[in-house]
Design an enzyme around this catalytic site. Sequence first.
Site, PDB file in Angstrom:
ATOM      1  N   SER A  11      83.772 -10.393 -47.875  1.00 40.95           N
ATOM      2  CA  SER A  11      83.572 -11.764 -47.377  1.00 40.95           C
ATOM      3  C   SER A  11      82.866 -12.615 -48.426  1.00 40.95           C
ATOM      4  O   SER A  11      82.400 -13.704 -48.134  1.00 40.95           O
ATOM      5  CB  SER A  11      82.750 -11.728 -46.082  1.00 40.95           C
ATOM      6  OG  SER A  11      82.727 -12.988 -45.472  1.00 40.95           O
ATOM      7  N   HIS A  12      82.794 -12.110 -49.666  1.00 34.74           N
ATOM      8  CA  HIS A  12      82.038 -12.802 -50.713  1.00 34.74           C
ATOM      9  C   HIS A  12      82.884 -13.878 -51.361  1.00 34.74           C
ATOM     10  O   HIS A  12      83.504 -13.676 -52.391  1.00 34.74           O
ATOM     11  CB  HIS A  12      81.535 -11.802 -51.746  1.00 34.74           C
ATOM     12  CG  HIS A  12      80.700 -10.726 -51.140  1.00 34.74           C
ATOM     13  ND1 HIS A  12      80.453  -9.530 -51.753  1.00 34.74           N
ATOM     14  CD2 HIS A  12      80.050 -10.667 -49.952  1.00 34.74           C
ATOM     15  CE1 HIS A  12      79.691  -8.779 -50.968  1.00 34.74           C
ATOM     16  NE2 HIS A  12      79.439  -9.446 -49.877  1.00 34.74           N
ATOM     17  N   THR A  13      82.883 -15.007 -50.724  1.00 35.95           N
ATOM     18  CA  THR A  13      83.725 -16.111 -51.129  1.00 35.95           C
ATOM     19  C   THR A  13      82.798 -17.212 -51.644  1.00 35.95           C
ATOM     20  O   THR A  13      81.761 -17.467 -51.050  1.00 35.95           O
ATOM     21  CB  THR A  13      84.625 -16.486 -49.933  1.00 35.95           C
ATOM     22  OG1 THR A  13      85.361 -17.653 -50.227  1.00 35.95           O
ATOM     23  CG2 THR A  13      83.844 -16.677 -48.647  1.00 35.95           C
TER      24      THR A  13
END
Lengths: 242, 589
Positions: free
Chosen positions: B515-517
């Site tokens: 989820s590292h956006t």
Amino acid sequence: MNRRKAIFSLGTLAASWVAVPGLLAKELHKVPSETRMNEDHLPKPAGRQGYRVLTDEIARKNLAAVFDRLIPADEWGPSASEAGCIEFIDNELAGDYGSGAALYLSGPFDPDNEKKMMGGPQFISSPRERYLTGLKALETWARNTWNSSFHTLSDSRIDEFLTNMEAGKIDLGKEIDSRALFELMLQNAREGYLADPIHGGNKNMAGWKMIGFPGARYDYRLYIERRNENLNLVPVSLIPGD
Amino acid sequence: MSQTRKKADVVIVGLGWAGSLMAEELTRAGLNVVAIERGAWRDTSTDFPPAVDTDELRWHTRRQLLQPMSVETMTFRNRDGQDAAPVRNWSAFQFGWNVGGAGTHWAGMSWRFSPWDFQVATQTRERYGAARMAGLQLQDWGVTYEDMEPFYDRFERIAGTSGAAGNLAGRIKAEGNVFEGARVRDYPTPPLKDTHWMSKYRQTTAGMGYHPFTVPSANISQAYVNPLDVAMGPCTYCGFCDFHGCGNFSKSSPQACILPVLMRRPNFTLLTETEVLHAVKHRDGKTVTGVKFITKEGVEGFQPADIVCITAYQMDNVRLMLLSQVGQAYDPGTGRGTVGRNYNYQTCSTVTGFFDGEHMNPFIGTGALAVQIDDFNGDNFDHGHLGFIGGAGIMGFSTNGRPIQNMNTLRPGTKRWGSAWKAGYARDYQTASTIFCQGTSMPVREAYLDLDPAYKDRHGQPLLRMTFDWNRNDIDMANYVTERAIDIMKATGAKDLLVDNQTERSWNPYMQHSSHTIGGAVMGADPTTSAVNPWLQSWDAHNLFVVGASAFPNNGGYNPTLTVGALAIRAAQAIHRTYVRNPGPLVRG
């Protein structure tokens, strides 16, 4: 601090939800002192008052026939239906999962483009609708192909059907992506077999015993340094006394 | 019907880690703060005590702590010219949906970025020459690691982070990460213990000449009282961590570390289940007057404030900027405009192996439990003979043994159903272990965010549209580090390797796990290439601060949360120490 002061200070510590008259932004000050579990986070045991979505007996038997080939009874444990996976999926389909409450179901919907963008199909029908439509199509397919109800087919015929379905080689009509329906049923059957028994499946924690998962334990501080040891931990579930 | 509320000194949009850390700083300095959060109030004892938390189906599979797509989703396409489609189902993204935000359900890996990550453009030019930057839209952050150190330190003290220093004020210590930037003092709590897999990974990598260390963790190793006088308990390695809350008060979160103090301050007000629609621009064109919001019941309102801090998840920060029409939207054709620019992701791969007859006991775990080597991260190795920049942290992790999540972690060729699956899962559950490469991601001109022309959220506002695919640099990097991970896995003695290099296929949200956006409202010293200045202050509205991973111009080979929190504390201190005395731009562009 005297007793009166203590009571006064406790009173000031209590949280307050301020409803501004006529206006509705919900203001919260202080920490809510209420320690009762929030209703929507309480564990919700699967219902036991009969089927709510899979009310059609043929459809239910057909689904059990599929689930029990996906997870058959064997030396590794009971079958999916013996472990409660039909009750599990009925309960799931009756709730927010079944209605697709979390999903984005608004249009416009261009299935081909969405498949291309997402590397697989997307749907604007809910899981409940997909099951009910899919199970009807399964029965029609069996009648047309073998002139029999799906659940009366032999294990080897069902295995052949599922193998072809997994490979996308079964035609269940224009409305149904049969490969996606296979994936949905496989996912849910195994969820039922491996989820906490509180959700209706995994009876007697059979799925957990199959792999050696100890369940809803919450403290392994005594075990982490017993490396590479078979700990033989008896599994526990969220059902009190289970 | 609408309402205009009493004016606040500061309004905070989204009460996750960034919002909580800022509100704590600002209220302590005496400012009157109103925070607006669209999720509900959630707390440890009422919402995720141990007898509720240990439910994989509910929290991990059904993701009930996460923001549903029916509330808001984004659309996605790989490149310009395609019609973006909405992300309808659960995907890689894990946005928060409660007071505490994603900080409630995160895994807890608590990294500082390396000094190199903040200055990739300068460092690459100096070490390898400008030609190496071709095709990439590299730009420095406008802050250095040294600027960030005190704020990383403050966040670690509030969170109680567990770890071992590798560079203590210049002294290199072998038990920590010898490649890390210098830290003024050690972690507040010691590292977590090793599982069987971690000790095997540690011994193997040390034997190969690498430098293994325990990943710094928000699942803390012992009881701890933080500087706000909030007490935390030791982690019990329960294995229900990421996607779950923590019932032990041992995973750092706004609930466990900040809210008990913040909520009691008289100058703090929280509006829950209320969604900010956009900031409202002032007639002067240089400031904003507050935010427009809508309640759960559908009543719109206006919260006036002298200062607006947007502290939602990265995607929503960018979307709120676009909906507020603050700053110029980025145009990939001309390269002009800053809002939506430098969108990026996290380049990842995994290598899984199997160990006959061993007992990994994978159910013993925490979200951040891992041993890592940084020998191939950032610029810690010479790229002179290589065609790319960047690298990855390569870790052996023990995060969980959740049975549904791992039901396809099977030796190659194992059928996913029938007795073959049952026998396979019974054989492999105890013997599987995984190495994870968490890599850097470099910006390119073609990857960006804007508003979707067709799809709307439940309030009728446009969804964010994401245009993204892996770029050449990051694919080459992933191929290189994945080979290193395969070498390590082979050296551990594992058999039947499963390799998942995500850059082998075009990006799509269902194929990924991170989820590292990042990016889209990036920070920098140049207003033509950044949306916010080095204090996270908008170049276009000086009383608007946009705080989160949206500010990262490039992604480090690390989880983002500690850097988000450090930037939040730094921005909040700039507001109460400098900005309120003399409101205006904190730096000149």
